[in-house]
Design a protein around this motif. Sequence first.
Motif: not given
Lengths: 169, 201
Positions: B53-57, B59
């Motif tokens: 995951m590079l984003g969407s903390m 999840l």
Amino acid sequence: MNWSDQLLESLRNNDVDLTIYVPDEVLTPLIRGAEDDPNMEAFPASREEEAVGIAAGAALGGRRSVVLMQSSGYGNSVNALASLAVPYQLPILMIIGERGVLGEFNPVQVPISRAIRPSLDAMGIPHRTLEREDEVAAVADRMMLQCFRTQLPAVLFINALLTGGKNDR
Amino acid sequence: MASPRDDLAIMSRKDLTARMVGKLNREEAVVAGIGNTNFDLLDAGHRPQNFYMLGSMGLAAPIALGVALAQPNRKVFGLEGDGSILMNLGTLTTIAAQAPGNLTIIIWDNGLYQITGKQETATSSVTDIVAVAAGCGIPNSAWATDENHFESLVETAINTPGPHFIAARVDDASATARPERNPVLWKDRFMVGIGSKPVQS
């Protein structure tokens, strides 16, 4: 066929067999229909961004799903769309029950209803608004096809003209 | 208020990540949360069944749940930091209610929002994340007391029906690996790795 049965048929036609929802009164016929369909797995998520995350995981695993929410809850899903669904090119299909328009009685529903389409446009997420029963099947079928074939999120708004909206009782 | 966490050994996140990966030999899927969690997973050696995951903390657990529901015959691990799981505690109730037998959530708890400047999280003082998971309705929730215990919990998660929830107190060493910032690359590799997309020739 009423709007919710048409949407359920479109979901079946597009091989969607997982419904993740955050409850919404105007979407209740659709939620109930999904829960009553023996070929559909349906359950609630605690929050809209979580629902998008579950749908993203299902897509990664090769399973088609739909996320149901109310327009107010869309605000809770934005970072999941902006930093997961869009950049990873994941087909997150969302059906959003519209509040804040056409007979709304609660002022807190209005601002997000004004912000939601500009926000989707800014992220490049296509959306269509369903207002008439005779357009539901054709628009829904095509939007779902586009979502899954282009691997990008897509939104169908369910307008109060279609559902009768929510009454203040 | 004292927490059982207070008496636990503080272990190396990098070492525990490598120990977990060492137990995976059935193409188990691993969804790793933002920051040092997925950096250390890459550092343990890329596997085609890893999703970074590079984003969407916050999840990793919902994404892992979705993968688990899509592929019920594959074991799925979701790795999160304490700050990330605190952002989405509600997902523990969803996991408990749906109870997918193939899902395990692992929490690396260093009590810090490490990557943003080491601000302290609530788990550093008052919140016991294993008690939270158990209270949400995930009965197979446990603290790893040391490295060997952690490995045995991972083995149990692989070999018995879940959902399982494992937490470990870990250090705040900065991970050295960095996944390429290319979301679609990792999506495609993961989907090919778990058989949900054919290899393009």
